[in-house]
Write a protein that holds these residues in place. Sequence first.
Motif, PDB file in Angstrom:
ATOM      1  N   LEU A   1     -17.369  72.043 -63.495  1.00 38.31           N
ATOM      2  CA  LEU A   1     -18.009  71.674 -62.235  1.00 38.31           C
ATOM      3  C   LEU A   1     -17.721  72.722 -61.169  1.00 38.31           C
ATOM      4  O   LEU A   1     -18.612  73.126 -60.413  1.00 38.31           O
ATOM      5  CB  LEU A   1     -17.518  70.310 -61.780  1.00 38.31           C
ATOM      6  N   GLU A   2     -16.480  73.184 -61.126  1.00 36.13           N
ATOM      7  CA  GLU A   2     -16.123  74.232 -60.163  1.00 36.13           C
ATOM      8  C   GLU A   2     -16.900  75.519 -60.441  1.00 36.13           C
ATOM      9  O   GLU A   2     -17.177  76.293 -59.524  1.00 36.13           O
ATOM     10  CB  GLU A   2     -14.624  74.504 -60.232  1.00 36.13           C
ATOM     11  N   GLY A   3     -17.247  75.741 -61.709  1.00 31.97           N
ATOM     12  CA  GLY A   3     -17.977  76.944 -62.073  1.00 31.97           C
ATOM     13  C   GLY A   3     -19.476  76.853 -61.860  1.00 31.97           C
ATOM     14  O   GLY A   3     -20.198  77.811 -62.130  1.00 31.97           O
ATOM     15  N   GLY A   4     -19.965  75.683 -61.399  1.00 31.08           N
ATOM     16  CA  GLY A   4     -21.376  75.546 -61.083  1.00 31.08           C
ATOM     17  C   GLY A   4     -22.166  74.608 -61.962  1.00 31.08           C
ATOM     18  O   GLY A   4     -23.377  74.445 -61.767  1.00 31.08           O
ATOM     19  N   ALA A   5     -21.530  73.954 -62.962  1.00 32.16           N
ATOM     20  CA  ALA A   5     -22.259  73.004 -63.806  1.00 32.16           C
ATOM     21  C   ALA A   5     -22.698  71.802 -62.975  1.00 32.16           C
ATOM     22  O   ALA A   5     -22.014  71.408 -62.026  1.00 32.16           O
ATOM     23  CB  ALA A   5     -21.378  72.545 -64.967  1.00 32.16           C
ATOM     24  N   ASP A   6     -23.840  71.211 -63.326  1.00 35.33           N
ATOM     25  CA  ASP A   6     -24.299  70.027 -62.606  1.00 35.33           C
ATOM     26  C   ASP A   6     -23.846  68.766 -63.326  1.00 35.33           C
ATOM     27  O   ASP A   6     -23.470  68.790 -64.499  1.00 35.33           O
ATOM     28  CB  ASP A   6     -25.820  70.029 -62.446  1.00 35.33           C
ATOM     29  N   LEU A   7     -23.895  67.636 -62.607  1.00 36.21           N
ATOM     30  CA  LEU A   7     -23.368  66.393 -63.140  1.00 36.21           C
ATOM     31  C   LEU A   7     -24.130  65.912 -64.370  1.00 36.21           C
ATOM     32  O   LEU A   7     -23.544  65.318 -65.272  1.00 36.21           O
ATOM     33  CB  LEU A   7     -23.388  65.305 -62.060  1.00 36.21           C
ATOM     34  N   ARG A   8     -25.435  66.138 -64.407  1.00 36.27           N
ATOM     35  CA  ARG A   8     -26.208  65.691 -65.569  1.00 36.27           C
ATOM     36  C   ARG A   8     -25.781  66.440 -66.830  1.00 36.27           C
ATOM     37  O   ARG A   8     -25.675  65.854 -67.909  1.00 36.27           O
ATOM     38  CB  ARG A   8     -27.705  65.895 -65.321  1.00 36.27           C
ATOM     39  N   ALA A   9     -25.541  67.736 -66.693  1.00 33.31           N
ATOM     40  CA  ALA A   9     -25.074  68.505 -67.843  1.00 33.31           C
ATOM     41  C   ALA A   9     -23.696  68.013 -68.289  1.00 33.31           C
ATOM     42  O   ALA A   9     -23.431  67.852 -69.483  1.00 33.31           O
ATOM     43  CB  ALA A   9     -25.014  69.993 -67.497  1.00 33.31           C
ATOM     44  N   LEU A  10     -22.826  67.737 -67.318  1.00 31.75           N
ATOM     45  CA  LEU A  10     -21.499  67.236 -67.657  1.00 31.75           C
ATOM     46  C   LEU A  10     -21.569  65.865 -68.305  1.00 31.75           C
ATOM     47  O   LEU A  10     -20.807  65.563 -69.226  1.00 31.75           O
ATOM     48  CB  LEU A  10     -20.624  67.167 -66.399  1.00 31.75           C
ATOM     49  N   GLN A  11     -22.469  65.030 -67.818  1.00 31.97           N
ATOM     50  CA  GLN A  11     -22.636  63.704 -68.424  1.00 31.97           C
ATOM     51  C   GLN A  11     -22.968  63.845 -69.908  1.00 31.97           C
ATOM     52  O   GLN A  11     -22.405  63.127 -70.759  1.00 31.97           O
ATOM     53  CB  GLN A  11     -23.742  62.934 -67.713  1.00 31.97           C
ATOM     54  N   MET A  12     -23.844  64.772 -70.238  1.00 41.75           N
ATOM     55  CA  MET A  12     -24.223  64.985 -71.635  1.00 41.75           C
ATOM     56  C   MET A  12     -23.045  65.543 -72.438  1.00 41.75           C
ATOM     57  O   MET A  12     -22.748  65.088 -73.542  1.00 41.75           O
ATOM     58  CB  MET A  12     -25.404  65.950 -71.707  1.00 41.75           C
ATOM     59  N   LEU A  13     -22.335  66.505 -71.867  1.00 43.98           N
ATOM     60  CA  LEU A  13     -21.232  67.133 -72.583  1.00 43.98           C
ATOM     61  C   LEU A  13     -20.082  66.163 -72.842  1.00 43.98           C
ATOM     62  O   LEU A  13     -19.435  66.211 -73.886  1.00 43.98           O
ATOM     63  CB  LEU A  13     -20.711  68.333 -71.786  1.00 43.98           C
TER      64      LEU A  13
END
Length: 302
Positions: free
Chosen positions: A252-264
Amino acid sequence: MIAAGDDARLIDRFLEMLAAEAGAARNTLMAYRSDLRGASEQLDGGLVSATPEALSTLGEAWADLARTTVARKSAALRRFFAFLADEGHRADDPGHVLPKPSAARSLPKTLDHGQVDSLFAEMERRRALDPERPETLRLTAFLELLYGSGLRATELVSLPRNAIRGDAPFLILRGKGGRERLVPISDRARAAVAAWARTLPPSGAYLFPSGKGHISRIRLYQLLSALGADAGIPPGKLSPHVLRHAFATHLLEGGADLRALQMLLGHADIATTQIYTHVDSRRLVELVNARHPLVDAGRSRP
């Protein structure tokens, strides 16, 4: 003296006591039975004799659950251990180590970048001492997969023997609730797994075998705790879930969005991801000041 296989017998006796003495409702008894049996399975049938350290791994495994679910599970186990102590089946009551969710869900523990660097530096030191030591190769694979891919402890220890292939940059994982997700596997992690896999016999069901099954979550927790101590990380600060949270936070600090993190991360609800992946308030302010479209509009005004 607690004998092997006592979990089922003493769980039944505890539920009988709840029904007879406390007048517990049928739904309460069913929920308690499910929670206690589930905890027993997680601890490989060793719930009755579980140490505080072993019980702490249950809290880690519950980290993604709703607060109310964690509260119910903790309540069931605390009552169970109080019963064991009252009945003389245990000399202690370790229920105090179980989580007690507050009204607002607290942010999970994480590691800063310096602490993660210390972990990998310690692994480099161990590899330099004995590059082919199987225990070191296995721990390197654990660390790369937990921090590099955000796997849950249960998902990691139960990986099939050929789940990760050298030519595939991802694996399809069936996680909680039977949900499938695509998990990217870095070049570093694939190399670490390949090095560990070379120490294994050609056949076998699991990537991280132990006895007739796979390595336990408790053993994984113990190995990481020892690594953390050698890397200068305070006791209790390092666990599989802490590494999973560090994975998400640093992405997240590196620029990932929440939707991508939700999937990961394999979260069914993005609200879980929002709680699970926090950033400090200073970075949020900097993000708004640097990225909001009105900033550029203001700069362009005469």
